[in-house]
Design a protein around this motif. Sequence first.
Motif, PDB file in Angstrom:
ATOM      1  N   LEU A  41       0.832  -1.206   0.000  1.00 22.71           N
ATOM      2  CA  LEU A  41       0.000   0.000   0.000  1.00 22.71           C
ATOM      3  C   LEU A  41       0.868   1.257   0.000  1.00 22.71           C
ATOM      4  CD1 LEU A  41      -2.745   1.417   0.226  1.00 22.71           C
ATOM      5  CD2 LEU A  41      -2.623   1.064   2.701  1.00 22.71           C
ATOM      6  N   ARG A  42       1.899   1.267   0.818  1.00 27.21           N
ATOM      7  CA  ARG A  42       2.796   2.430   0.870  1.00 27.21           C
ATOM      8  C   ARG A  42       3.531   2.627  -0.458  1.00 27.21           C
ATOM      9  NH1 ARG A  42       4.043   0.866   6.711  1.00 27.21           N
ATOM     10  NH2 ARG A  42       3.070   2.532   7.874  1.00 27.21           N
ATOM     11  N   ARG A  43       3.919   1.536  -1.093  1.00 26.87           N
ATOM     12  CA  ARG A  43       4.611   1.618  -2.384  1.00 26.87           C
ATOM     13  C   ARG A  43       3.691   2.236  -3.441  1.00 26.87           C
ATOM     14  NH1 ARG A  43       5.078  -3.411  -3.393  1.00 26.87           N
ATOM     15  NH2 ARG A  43       6.516  -3.769  -1.693  1.00 26.87           N
ATOM     16  N   GLN A  44       2.446   1.783  -3.480  1.00 29.22           N
ATOM     17  CA  GLN A  44       1.476   2.345  -4.434  1.00 29.22           C
ATOM     18  C   GLN A  44       1.251   3.825  -4.160  1.00 29.22           C
ATOM     19  OE1 GLN A  44      -2.127   0.072  -4.106  1.00 29.22           O
ATOM     20  NE2 GLN A  44      -1.184  -1.811  -4.865  1.00 29.22           N
ATOM     21  N   ALA A  45       1.162   4.178  -2.896  1.00 28.01           N
ATOM     22  CA  ALA A  45       0.934   5.578  -2.532  1.00 28.01           C
ATOM     23  C   ALA A  45       2.122   6.444  -2.946  1.00 28.01           C
ATOM     24  CB  ALA A  45       0.693   5.698  -1.031  1.00 28.01           C
ATOM     25  N   ARG A  46       3.319   5.953  -2.711  1.00 29.95           N
ATOM     26  CA  ARG A  46       4.520   6.704  -3.083  1.00 29.95           C
ATOM     27  C   ARG A  46       4.576   6.953  -4.584  1.00 29.95           C
ATOM     28  NH1 ARG A  46       7.395   4.302   0.650  1.00 29.95           N
ATOM     29  NH2 ARG A  46       7.748   2.460  -0.605  1.00 29.95           N
ATOM     30  N   GLU A  47       4.198   5.942  -5.369  1.00 26.06           N
ATOM     31  CA  GLU A  47       4.212   6.070  -6.831  1.00 26.06           C
ATOM     32  C   GLU A  47       3.234   7.137  -7.313  1.00 26.06           C
ATOM     33  OE1 GLU A  47       3.329   2.138  -8.184  1.00 26.06           O
ATOM     34  OE2 GLU A  47       5.326   1.373  -7.678  1.00 26.06           O
ATOM     35  N   LYS A  48       2.132   7.318  -6.596  1.00 30.48           N
ATOM     36  CA  LYS A  48       1.101   8.289  -6.989  1.00 30.48           C
ATOM     37  C   LYS A  48       1.251   9.638  -6.291  1.00 30.48           C
ATOM     38  CE  LYS A  48      -1.146   5.428  -9.600  1.00 30.48           C
ATOM     39  NZ  LYS A  48      -1.280   5.561 -11.010  1.00 30.48           N
ATOM     40  N   GLY A  49       2.296   9.790  -5.480  1.00 34.41           N
ATOM     41  CA  GLY A  49       2.521  11.063  -4.806  1.00 34.41           C
ATOM     42  C   GLY A  49       1.617  11.301  -3.612  1.00 34.41           C
ATOM     43  N   VAL A  50       1.170  10.235  -2.994  1.00 39.24           N
ATOM     44  CA  VAL A  50       0.291  10.336  -1.823  1.00 39.24           C
ATOM     45  C   VAL A  50       1.135  10.150  -0.564  1.00 39.24           C
ATOM     46  CG1 VAL A  50      -1.657   9.297  -0.603  1.00 39.24           C
ATOM     47  CG2 VAL A  50      -1.701   9.486  -3.084  1.00 39.24           C
ATOM     48  N   TYR A  51       0.973  11.055   0.390  1.00 43.59           N
ATOM     49  CA  TYR A  51       1.648  10.965   1.677  1.00 43.59           C
ATOM     50  C   TYR A  51       0.798  10.078   2.559  1.00 43.59           C
ATOM     51  CZ  TYR A  51       3.574  12.489   6.181  1.00 43.59           C
ATOM     52  OH  TYR A  51       4.139  12.529   7.427  1.00 43.59           O
ATOM     53  N   LEU A  52       1.270   8.868   2.818  1.00 41.08           N
ATOM     54  CA  LEU A  52       0.528   7.875   3.593  1.00 41.08           C
ATOM     55  C   LEU A  52       1.276   7.628   4.890  1.00 41.08           C
ATOM     56  CD1 LEU A  52      -2.044   6.300   2.838  1.00 41.08           C
ATOM     57  CD2 LEU A  52      -0.602   4.408   2.225  1.00 41.08           C
ATOM     58  N   HIS A  53       0.589   7.778   6.014  1.00 41.71           N
ATOM     59  CA  HIS A  53       1.271   7.679   7.290  1.00 41.71           C
ATOM     60  C   HIS A  53       0.331   7.154   8.361  1.00 41.71           C
ATOM     61  CE1 HIS A  53       4.262   8.917  10.285  1.00 41.71           C
ATOM     62  NE2 HIS A  53       5.058   9.198   9.272  1.00 41.71           N
ATOM     63  N   VAL A  54       0.853   6.289   9.225  1.00 35.67           N
ATOM     64  CA  VAL A  54       0.119   5.844  10.408  1.00 35.67           C
ATOM     65  C   VAL A  54       0.510   6.804  11.520  1.00 35.67           C
ATOM     66  CG1 VAL A  54      -0.153   4.014  12.112  1.00 35.67           C
ATOM     67  CG2 VAL A  54       0.089   3.439   9.698  1.00 35.67           C
ATOM     68  N   LEU A  55      -0.495   7.430  12.120  1.00 42.94           N
ATOM     69  CA  LEU A  55      -0.247   8.443  13.145  1.00 42.94           C
ATOM     70  C   LEU A  55      -1.081   8.171  14.382  1.00 42.94           C
ATOM     71  CD1 LEU A  55      -0.684  11.588  10.902  1.00 42.94           C
ATOM     72  CD2 LEU A  55       1.462  10.796  11.840  1.00 42.94           C
ATOM     73  N   LYS A  56      -0.591   8.657  15.498  1.00 41.92           N
ATOM     74  CA  LYS A  56      -1.442   8.683  16.685  1.00 41.92           C
ATOM     75  C   LYS A  56      -2.528   9.714  16.410  1.00 41.92           C
ATOM     76  CE  LYS A  56       1.482   7.206  20.380  1.00 41.92           C
ATOM     77  NZ  LYS A  56       1.301   7.203  21.810  1.00 41.92           N
ATOM     78  N   ASN A  57      -3.731   9.395  16.780  1.00 39.28           N
ATOM     79  CA  ASN A  57      -4.861  10.270  16.476  1.00 39.28           C
ATOM     80  C   ASN A  57      -4.748  11.643  17.133  1.00 39.28           C
ATOM     81  OD1 ASN A  57      -6.056   8.332  14.832  1.00 39.28           O
ATOM     82  ND2 ASN A  57      -6.987   7.339  16.592  1.00 39.28           N
ATOM     83  N   THR A  58      -4.211  11.697  18.340  1.00 37.70           N
ATOM     84  CA  THR A  58      -4.057  13.003  18.993  1.00 37.70           C
ATOM     85  C   THR A  58      -3.061  13.875  18.239  1.00 37.70           C
ATOM     86  OG1 THR A  58      -2.414  12.047  20.483  1.00 37.70           O
ATOM     87  CG2 THR A  58      -4.672  12.196  21.303  1.00 37.70           C
ATOM     88  N   LEU A  59      -1.996  13.273  17.728  1.00 37.03           N
ATOM     89  CA  LEU A  59      -1.023  14.038  16.951  1.00 37.03           C
ATOM     90  C   LEU A  59      -1.631  14.483  15.621  1.00 37.03           C
ATOM     91  CD1 LEU A  59       2.271  11.990  17.522  1.00 37.03           C
ATOM     92  CD2 LEU A  59       1.460  14.026  18.725  1.00 37.03           C
ATOM     93  N   ALA A  60      -2.429  13.624  15.030  1.00 36.58           N
ATOM     94  CA  ALA A  60      -3.087  13.977  13.764  1.00 36.58           C
ATOM     95  C   ALA A  60      -4.065  15.130  13.975  1.00 36.58           C
ATOM     96  CB  ALA A  60      -3.804  12.763  13.191  1.00 36.58           C
ATOM     97  N   ARG A  61      -4.811  15.098  15.073  1.00 36.14           N
ATOM     98  CA  ARG A  61      -5.754  16.194  15.358  1.00 36.14           C
ATOM     99  C   ARG A  61      -5.013  17.518  15.528  1.00 36.14           C
ATOM    100  NH1 ARG A  61      -7.807  12.665  19.092  1.00 36.14           N
ATOM    101  NH2 ARG A  61      -9.491  11.418  18.274  1.00 36.14           N
ATOM    102  N   ARG A  62      -3.873  17.466  16.226  1.00 37.10           N
ATOM    103  CA  ARG A  62      -3.076  18.690  16.399  1.00 37.10           C
ATOM    104  C   ARG A  62      -2.536  19.184  15.065  1.00 37.10           C
ATOM    105  NH1 ARG A  62       0.539  16.810  21.462  1.00 37.10           N
ATOM    106  NH2 ARG A  62      -1.158  16.692  22.960  1.00 37.10           N
ATOM    107  N   ALA A  63      -2.128  18.269  14.217  1.00 35.32           N
ATOM    108  CA  ALA A  63      -1.528  18.645  12.938  1.00 35.32           C
ATOM    109  C   ALA A  63      -2.539  19.287  11.997  1.00 35.32           C
ATOM    110  CB  ALA A  63      -0.900  17.423  12.271  1.00 35.32           C
ATOM    111  N   VAL A  64      -3.773  18.822  12.023  1.00 33.20           N
ATOM    112  CA  VAL A  64      -4.780  19.374  11.099  1.00 33.20           C
ATOM    113  C   VAL A  64      -5.592  20.515  11.715  1.00 33.20           C
ATOM    114  CG1 VAL A  64      -4.971  17.226   9.802  1.00 33.20           C
ATOM    115  CG2 VAL A  64      -6.565  17.659  11.670  1.00 33.20           C
ATOM    116  N   ALA A  65      -5.308  20.848  12.965  1.00 37.22           N
ATOM    117  CA  ALA A  65      -6.024  21.960  13.617  1.00 37.22           C
ATOM    118  C   ALA A  65      -5.765  23.245  12.832  1.00 37.22           C
ATOM    119  CB  ALA A  65      -5.562  22.115  15.055  1.00 37.22           C
ATOM    120  N   GLY A  66      -6.833  23.942  12.519  1.00 40.98           N
ATOM    121  CA  GLY A  66      -6.717  25.192  11.782  1.00 40.98           C
ATOM    122  C   GLY A  66      -6.657  25.028  10.271  1.00 40.98           C
ATOM    123  N   THR A  67      -6.786  23.799   9.778  1.00 37.01           N
ATOM    124  CA  THR A  67      -6.795  23.553   8.336  1.00 37.01           C
ATOM    125  C   THR A  67      -8.199  23.130   7.914  1.00 37.01           C
ATOM    126  OG1 THR A  67      -6.240  21.194   8.467  1.00 37.01           O
ATOM    127  CG2 THR A  67      -4.397  22.740   8.435  1.00 37.01           C
TER     128      THR A  67
END
Length: 166
Positions: A41-67
């Motif tokens: 899955l990560r290989r396919q995503a890399r080929e298509k220019g998709v940033y694919l990442h497993v994140l802790k949900n609290t960190l993801a919420r902080r990262a997308v805050a204000g977007t």
Amino acid sequence: MSLNRNEKATVVAEVAAQAAKSQTLALAEYRGLTVAQMDALRRQAREKGVYLHVLKNTLARRAVAGTSFEVVGDHMVGPLIYGFSEDAVAAAKILADFAKGNDKLVLKAGAYNGKALDSEGIKALASIPSKEVLLSQLAGLLMSPVARTARVLAALAEKRGEAAAA
């Protein structure tokens, strides 16, 4: 493995930078996938220019805050893989296509253009053709009337040539 405060800040900054330049966010639950499947899955995503990442949900919420992706904060529950893409359909298409062949990957939610999408919305977004396909379809539509006119004129010229020869 637990991250210290500086590592968490680095992860949040990296994901926030990615979110700032992305148009689409797709979330999928990956529970039960093997390491080999995740690598594929990560290989396919890399080929298509998709940033694919497993994140802790609290960190993801902080990262997308204000977007524009903040609208999916309620859906950030459980083991999720996050797909960000600059192309409007790439992240949704990668995850939806992989989910078709693997029932362990479950589409959960996503966001596009400031609007939250459910799993059906992600599937609908994934079904949109890519930018290149849409541009070629548009070019074909623009050329169609011209080509039809040229064929009609050629047929008229041929008919007049036959009439003049007789």
